[in-house]
Motif scaffolding. Structure first.
Motif, PDB file in Angstrom:
ATOM      1  N   UNK A 142       0.947  -1.117   0.099  1.00 32.43           N
ATOM      2  CA  UNK A 142      -0.020  -0.061  -0.131  1.00 32.43           C
ATOM      3  C   UNK A 142       0.937   1.334   0.035  1.00 32.43           C
ATOM      4  N   UNK A 173       0.855   4.238  -2.958  1.00 35.14           N
ATOM      5  CA  UNK A 173       0.805   5.715  -2.781  1.00 35.14           C
ATOM      6  C   UNK A 173       1.923   6.485  -3.428  1.00 35.14           C
ATOM      7  N   UNK A 178       0.098  11.886  -9.757  1.00 30.85           N
ATOM      8  CA  UNK A 178      -0.589  13.129  -9.579  1.00 30.85           C
ATOM      9  C   UNK A 178       0.455  14.294 -10.082  1.00 30.85           C
ATOM     10  N   UNK A 227      -2.662   8.864 -14.617  1.00 33.66           N
ATOM     11  CA  UNK A 227      -2.876   8.109 -13.274  1.00 33.66           C
ATOM     12  C   UNK A 227      -2.924   6.590 -13.813  1.00 33.66           C
ATOM     13  N   UNK A 284      -4.164   0.826 -10.395  1.00 32.89           N
ATOM     14  CA  UNK A 284      -3.356   0.111  -9.138  1.00 32.89           C
ATOM     15  C   UNK A 284      -4.341  -1.134  -8.553  1.00 32.89           C
ATOM     16  N   UNK A 285      -3.699  -2.078  -8.485  1.00 29.39           N
ATOM     17  CA  UNK A 285      -4.330  -3.173  -7.920  1.00 29.39           C
ATOM     18  C   UNK A 285      -3.365  -3.967  -6.891  1.00 29.39           C
ATOM     19  N   UNK A 330      -7.362  11.038  -6.281  1.00 29.59           N
ATOM     20  CA  UNK A 330      -6.708  10.106  -6.427  1.00 29.59           C
ATOM     21  C   UNK A 330      -5.857   9.697  -5.173  1.00 29.59           C
ATOM     22  N   UNK A 331      -5.291  10.844  -4.479  1.00 26.13           N
ATOM     23  CA  UNK A 331      -4.708  10.494  -3.204  1.00 26.13           C
ATOM     24  C   UNK A 331      -5.681  10.347  -2.098  1.00 26.13           C
ATOM     25  N   UNK A 338      -6.339   6.599  -2.352  1.00 25.57           N
ATOM     26  CA  UNK A 338      -5.184   5.798  -1.745  1.00 25.57           C
ATOM     27  C   UNK A 338      -5.192   5.926  -0.259  1.00 25.57           C
ATOM     28  N   UNK A 381      -7.766   3.116   0.862  1.00 28.11           N
ATOM     29  CA  UNK A 381      -6.999   1.949   0.778  1.00 28.11           C
ATOM     30  C   UNK A 381      -6.262   1.662   1.633  1.00 28.11           C
ATOM     31  N   UNK A 382      -5.266   2.447   1.954  1.00 24.37           N
ATOM     32  CA  UNK A 382      -4.264   2.311   3.401  1.00 24.37           C
ATOM     33  C   UNK A 382      -5.265   2.118   4.694  1.00 24.37           C
ATOM     34  N   UNK A 408      -8.635  -2.294  -5.417  1.00 18.60           N
ATOM     35  CA  UNK A 408      -8.221  -1.734  -6.863  1.00 18.60           C
ATOM     36  C   UNK A 408      -8.506  -0.318  -6.978  1.00 18.60           C
ATOM     37  N   UNK A 409      -7.703   0.627  -7.298  1.00 19.59           N
ATOM     38  CA  UNK A 409      -7.829   2.018  -7.468  1.00 19.59           C
ATOM     39  C   UNK A 409      -7.795   2.769  -8.812  1.00 19.59           C
ATOM     40  N   UNK A 463      -8.130   6.066 -10.674  1.00 17.89           N
ATOM     41  CA  UNK A 463      -8.118   7.085 -10.300  1.00 17.89           C
ATOM     42  C   UNK A 463      -8.751   7.556  -8.838  1.00 17.89           C
TER      43      UNK A 463
END
Lengths: 96, 96
Positions: A41, A45, A52, A57, A60-61, B37-38, B41, B44-45, B61-62, B64
């Motif tokens: 993770x 980031x 960014x 972009x 992400x998986x 996006x951030x 993330x 996700x964390x 899965x992210x 954007x």
């Protein structure tokens, strides 16, 4: 940076300098394996910060300790452009 | 917590308390949309921290500003177990 799709030869040339990356389905993709989930993770980031800054972009998986980074350029007809090869190089410089 | 697969009725009951989550292909899944996006993330964390505490990890899965969280229990034959419904509830409590 140009949003024009790269030619197959241009992509092959770029991949020669991108160990671990593959070109499939009009995307560049690579997977990293880390010691644990939180490390994966944190890496995601870091990739997000690179994305960014470029306003370009990666998808992400995260599967436990694996991070997969996948890039394409929607404004290039969802093909691989120089934006993708440049971002892939920056990601590799961060994670390799 | 049990690694036994839940019955269909048990999953339906759990979903009634999990708005936005779906049950497909032996997984519980939900997607959140953030301002950027951030933020996705960071979310996700947060989910990763919940997963680590449980030693039961969601796939993340992210794309954007969207985060998709997907859970299944490999030790239950890759079916949905109480570990998944409990993690889903914790994720919703964090992100909703």
């Amino acid at each position: 940076m140009s949003d024009q799709p790269l030619t197959g030869a241009e992509i092959e040339l770029a991949l020669s300098d991108l160990p671990g990356w593959t070109h499939e389905h009009d995307r560049l993709q690579s997977t990293w394996t880390f010691d644990g989930h939180l490390q994966a993770l944190a890496a995601a980031t870091g990739v997000g910060l690179l994305s960014e800054r470029r306003n370009h972009h990666a998808d992400l998986t995260i599967n436990y300790n694996k991070l997969t980074v996948s890039v394409t350029t929607h404004s290039a007809g969802s093909k691989v452009s120089a934006k993708d090869t440049e971002l892939a190089q920056a990601v590799s410089a961060l994670l390799d």
